[in-house]
Design an enzyme around this catalytic site. Structure first.
Site, mmCIF file in Angstrom:
data_model
loop_
_atom_site.group_PDB
_atom_site.id
_atom_site.type_symbol
_atom_site.label_atom_id
_atom_site.label_comp_id
_atom_site.label_asym_id
_atom_site.label_seq_id
_atom_site.Cartn_x
_atom_site.Cartn_y
_atom_site.Cartn_z
ATOM 1 N N LYS A 103 -1.294 -0.965 19.340
ATOM 2 C CA LYS A 103 -2.378 0.384 19.565
ATOM 3 C C LYS A 103 -3.978 -1.325 18.755
ATOM 4 O O LYS A 103 -4.952 -0.995 20.037
ATOM 5 C CB LYS A 103 -2.259 1.033 18.383
ATOM 6 C CG LYS A 103 -1.048 1.913 18.996
ATOM 7 C CD LYS A 103 -1.084 3.265 18.380
ATOM 8 C CE LYS A 103 -1.352 2.433 16.807
ATOM 9 N NZ LYS A 103 -0.342 2.476 16.548
ATOM 10 N N ARG A 121 -2.582 12.225 16.179
ATOM 11 C CA ARG A 121 -1.173 12.039 15.188
ATOM 12 C C ARG A 121 -0.332 13.345 15.831
ATOM 13 O O ARG A 121 1.435 12.539 15.037
ATOM 14 C CB ARG A 121 -1.675 11.422 14.472
ATOM 15 C CG ARG A 121 -1.065 9.856 14.230
ATOM 16 C CD ARG A 121 -1.081 8.914 13.197
ATOM 17 N NE ARG A 121 -0.788 7.979 12.804
ATOM 18 C CZ ARG A 121 -1.761 6.849 12.713
ATOM 19 N NH1 ARG A 121 -2.031 6.972 13.167
ATOM 20 N NH2 ARG A 121 -0.817 5.720 12.106
ATOM 21 N N ARG A 158 2.338 -9.087 10.388
ATOM 22 C CA ARG A 158 0.487 -8.712 10.370
ATOM 23 C C ARG A 158 0.173 -9.231 8.868
ATOM 24 O O ARG A 158 1.062 -9.371 7.987
ATOM 25 C CB ARG A 158 0.541 -7.674 10.860
ATOM 26 C CG ARG A 158 -1.055 -7.651 10.595
ATOM 27 C CD ARG A 158 -1.331 -6.028 11.380
ATOM 28 N NE ARG A 158 -0.351 -4.799 10.609
ATOM 29 C CZ ARG A 158 -0.910 -3.936 10.809
ATOM 30 N NH1 ARG A 158 -1.271 -3.657 12.751
ATOM 31 N NH2 ARG A 158 0.225 -2.873 10.441
ATOM 32 N N ARG A 201 -1.052 -6.566 4.760
ATOM 33 C CA ARG A 201 -1.972 -5.070 4.519
ATOM 34 C C ARG A 201 -0.793 -3.914 3.814
ATOM 35 O O ARG A 201 0.012 -3.874 3.608
ATOM 36 C CB ARG A 201 -1.971 -3.646 5.963
ATOM 37 C CG ARG A 201 -2.979 -3.218 6.306
ATOM 38 C CD ARG A 201 -2.950 -2.487 7.624
ATOM 39 N NE ARG A 201 -2.036 -1.612 8.026
ATOM 40 C CZ ARG A 201 -2.514 -0.868 8.952
ATOM 41 N NH1 ARG A 201 -3.377 -1.237 10.057
ATOM 42 N NH2 ARG A 201 -1.754 -0.299 9.410
ATOM 43 N N ARG A 247 6.875 5.533 7.679
ATOM 44 C CA ARG A 247 5.417 5.288 8.103
ATOM 45 C C ARG A 247 6.179 5.783 10.069
ATOM 46 O O ARG A 247 5.748 6.480 10.580
ATOM 47 C CB ARG A 247 4.453 3.951 8.815
ATOM 48 C CG ARG A 247 3.782 4.392 7.509
ATOM 49 C CD ARG A 247 3.110 2.486 7.388
ATOM 50 N NE ARG A 247 2.782 2.123 8.852
ATOM 51 C CZ ARG A 247 2.018 0.758 8.717
ATOM 52 N NH1 ARG A 247 2.507 -0.234 7.786
ATOM 53 N NH2 ARG A 247 1.680 0.527 10.025
HETATM 54 P P1 AP5 Z 1 -0.947 -4.542 16.197
HETATM 55 O O1 AP5 Z 1 -2.046 -3.916 16.795
HETATM 56 O O2 AP5 Z 1 -2.347 -3.902 14.389
HETATM 57 O O3 AP5 Z 1 -0.705 -2.399 15.792
HETATM 58 P P2 AP5 Z 1 -0.730 -1.020 15.619
HETATM 59 O O4 AP5 Z 1 -0.253 -0.642 16.783
HETATM 60 O O5 AP5 Z 1 -2.443 -1.026 15.163
HETATM 61 O O6 AP5 Z 1 -0.463 -1.421 14.111
HETATM 62 P P3 AP5 Z 1 -1.238 0.080 12.498
HETATM 63 O O7 AP5 Z 1 0.100 -0.665 12.056
HETATM 64 O O8 AP5 Z 1 -2.378 -0.631 12.468
HETATM 65 O O9 AP5 Z 1 -0.435 1.345 13.622
HETATM 66 P P4 AP5 Z 1 -0.391 2.552 12.491
HETATM 67 O O10 AP5 Z 1 -0.291 3.511 13.545
HETATM 68 O O11 AP5 Z 1 -0.064 2.760 11.863
HETATM 69 O O12 AP5 Z 1 -1.604 2.437 11.852
HETATM 70 P P5 AP5 Z 1 -3.396 3.177 11.661
HETATM 71 O O13 AP5 Z 1 -4.340 1.939 11.120
HETATM 72 O O14 AP5 Z 1 -3.692 3.951 12.968
HETATM 73 O O15 AP5 Z 1 -0.707 -5.374 15.983
HETATM 74 C C1 AP5 Z 1 0.926 -5.618 14.932
HETATM 75 C C2 AP5 Z 1 0.987 -6.511 14.536
HETATM 76 O O16 AP5 Z 1 2.063 -7.284 15.206
HETATM 77 C C3 AP5 Z 1 -0.362 -7.319 14.539
HETATM 78 O O17 AP5 Z 1 0.507 -8.522 13.313
HETATM 79 C C4 AP5 Z 1 0.404 -8.236 16.039
HETATM 80 O O18 AP5 Z 1 -0.842 -9.537 15.766
HETATM 81 C C5 AP5 Z 1 1.144 -8.057 15.989
HETATM 82 N N1 AP5 Z 1 0.936 -8.060 18.042
HETATM 83 C C6 AP5 Z 1 0.205 -7.156 18.158
HETATM 84 N N2 AP5 Z 1 0.858 -7.211 19.981
HETATM 85 C C7 AP5 Z 1 2.336 -8.566 19.609
HETATM 86 C C8 AP5 Z 1 2.435 -8.130 21.103
HETATM 87 N N3 AP5 Z 1 2.315 -8.101 22.329
HETATM 88 N N4 AP5 Z 1 3.265 -9.736 20.914
HETATM 89 C C9 AP5 Z 1 3.558 -10.358 19.840
HETATM 90 N N5 AP5 Z 1 3.091 -9.705 18.532
HETATM 91 C C10 AP5 Z 1 2.325 -8.161 19.394
HETATM 92 O O19 AP5 Z 1 -3.018 4.069 10.256
HETATM 93 C C11 AP5 Z 1 -3.211 3.617 8.917
HETATM 94 C C12 AP5 Z 1 -2.549 5.031 8.332
HETATM 95 O O20 AP5 Z 1 -3.873 5.840 8.274
HETATM 96 C C13 AP5 Z 1 -1.411 5.898 9.029
HETATM 97 O O21 AP5 Z 1 0.136 5.538 8.171
HETATM 98 C C14 AP5 Z 1 -1.750 7.315 7.905
HETATM 99 O O22 AP5 Z 1 -1.451 7.659 6.403
HETATM 100 C C15 AP5 Z 1 -3.436 6.731 7.785
HETATM 101 N N6 AP5 Z 1 -3.614 8.115 9.658
HETATM 102 C C16 AP5 Z 1 -4.883 6.969 10.720
HETATM 103 N N7 AP5 Z 1 -4.555 7.940 11.480
HETATM 104 C C17 AP5 Z 1 -4.143 9.350 10.891
HETATM 105 C C18 AP5 Z 1 -4.314 10.163 11.949
HETATM 106 N N8 AP5 Z 1 -4.909 10.706 12.835
HETATM 107 N N9 AP5 Z 1 -4.252 11.130 10.882
HETATM 108 C C19 AP5 Z 1 -3.190 11.348 9.875
HETATM 109 N N10 AP5 Z 1 -2.878 10.167 9.062
HETATM 110 C C20 AP5 Z 1 -3.308 9.131 9.747
HETATM 111 MG MG MG Z 2 -3.981 -0.585 13.950
#
Ligand code: AP5
Ligand code: MG
Length: 259
Positions: free
Chosen positions: A41, A120, A159, A192, A203
């Site tokens: 994402k 979410r 990552r 991370r 997660r």
């Molecule tokens: P990346 O683009 O970083 O993936 P992502 O989907 O953004 O993954 P996240 O881990 O950021 O998602 P998340 O939803 O767990 O975390 P968030 O920060 O929102 O890609 C991942 C890796 O793959 C990278 O190394 C990239 O280079 C590689 N890659 C990408 N595309 C690729 C491709 N096509 N081919 C090959 N490699 C590729 O949330 C973190 C925490 O915050 C949550 O766990 C929760 O505790 C809290 N939180 C955040 N929002 C909320 C909410 N709304 N409600 C409740 N808790 C929340």
């Molecule tokens: Mg992300």
């Protein structure tokens, strides 16, 4: 070339203002990016920002920002949010929603927005509907990225992030020129905290239980565009743009619900 962005109002909330007001778009895109942790994402949000100009608004970035605060600057709600995040659990809805409600300036921004990681839960999605209705803006689409679990785990465990400029890498698919060092600012890359195996497991469970049902929520509103995330970031971007274009032209009917 990537448009300049400044998410001050999103990251700091309250009365914070952006230094760079995004150009008003003839069509400002207002999108939700949906998908499991690690599906890509954040990667797609960066690429979409370069093409559509809309700002990436990530609730995860807000919570990671708490880590940079001194202990004494962290409110009880901020501490609770950080603890949840480190374990891999979702932050409680009331905390997430109070933070998003402080940031309505970003939701009515003339440049549009790319919501990454919010909503979410169904409660968050319903609250977003109400916030947007108050601002008299509508979502254009919800882009749901799909990826098999083994690939999700590979993406998360490989990552690496630059703690200074926040640029993301992957040890195999997107390695820096010098191992462990950011190409842009030369800072040592980090993993991370929630990319440890035990937090990844929590997660993925939280995603299946709370977030996966949102696909049906948005499908029933005719907003969901399901995109496979198995290809390269660039190919996934092209598929996303094509699906958005088709929807804008009225060509994309919502696919039937899975039975
Ligand atoms: P990346 O683009 O970083 O993936 P992502 O989907 O953004 O993954 P996240 O881990 O950021 O998602 P998340 O939803 O767990 O975390 P968030 O920060 O929102 O890609 C991942 C890796 O793959 C990278 O190394 C990239 O280079 C590689 N890659 C990408 N595309 C690729 C491709 N096509 N081919 C090959 N490699 C590729 O949330 C973190 C925490 O915050 C949550 O766990 C929760 O505790 C809290 N939180 C955040 N929002 C909320 C909410 N709304 N409600 C409740 N808790 C929340
Ligand atoms: Mg992300």
């Amino acid at each position: 070339m990537q448009g300049k962005t400044d998410r001050a109002a999103w990251l700091k909330g309250g009365d914070a203002r952006c230094n760079v007001e995004p150009k008003k778009q003839s069509h400002p895109y207002r999108l939700v990016l949906l998908g499991a942790p690690g599906v890509g994402k954040g990667t797609q949000a960066e690429l979409l920002h370069a093409r559509l100009n809309a700002c990436q608004l990530s609730t995860g970035d807000i919570f990671r920002g708490i880590k940079a605060l001194a202990e004494c600057e962290r409110t009880p709600a901020a501490k609770q949010a950080l603890d949840c995040m480190l374990r891999g659990d979702l932050v409680p809805d009331e905390i997430v929603l109070s933070l998003v409600a402080e940031r309505t300036r970003c939701l009515r921004c003339g440049g549009g927005f790319l919501l990454d990681g919010f909503p979410r839960t169904v409660a968050q999605a319903e609250a977003l509907d109400q916030l947007l209705a108050k601002q008299t803006v509508k979502l254009d689409a919800v882009v749901g990225y799909d990826l098999p679990t083994e690939q999700i785990i590979q993406r998360l465990s490989g990552r690496r992030i630059c703690p200074k400029c926040k640029k993301g890498y992957h040890v195999q698919s997107l390695p820096p020129k010098v191992a462990g060092v950011c190409d842009h600012c030369g800072t040592a890359l980090q993993q991370r905290d929630d990319d440890r195996p035990e937090a990844i497991r929590v997660r993925l469970e939280a995603y299946e239980k709370n977030t996966a049902p949102l696909a049906e929520y948005y499908r029933s509103k005719g907003l969901l565009l399901s995109i496979p995330a198995t290809e390269t970031p660039e190919k996934t971007l092209e598929r996303t743009l094509q699906a958005l274009q088709a929807k804008q032209n009225g060509g994309a009917k919502p696919p039937p619900a899975k039975r």
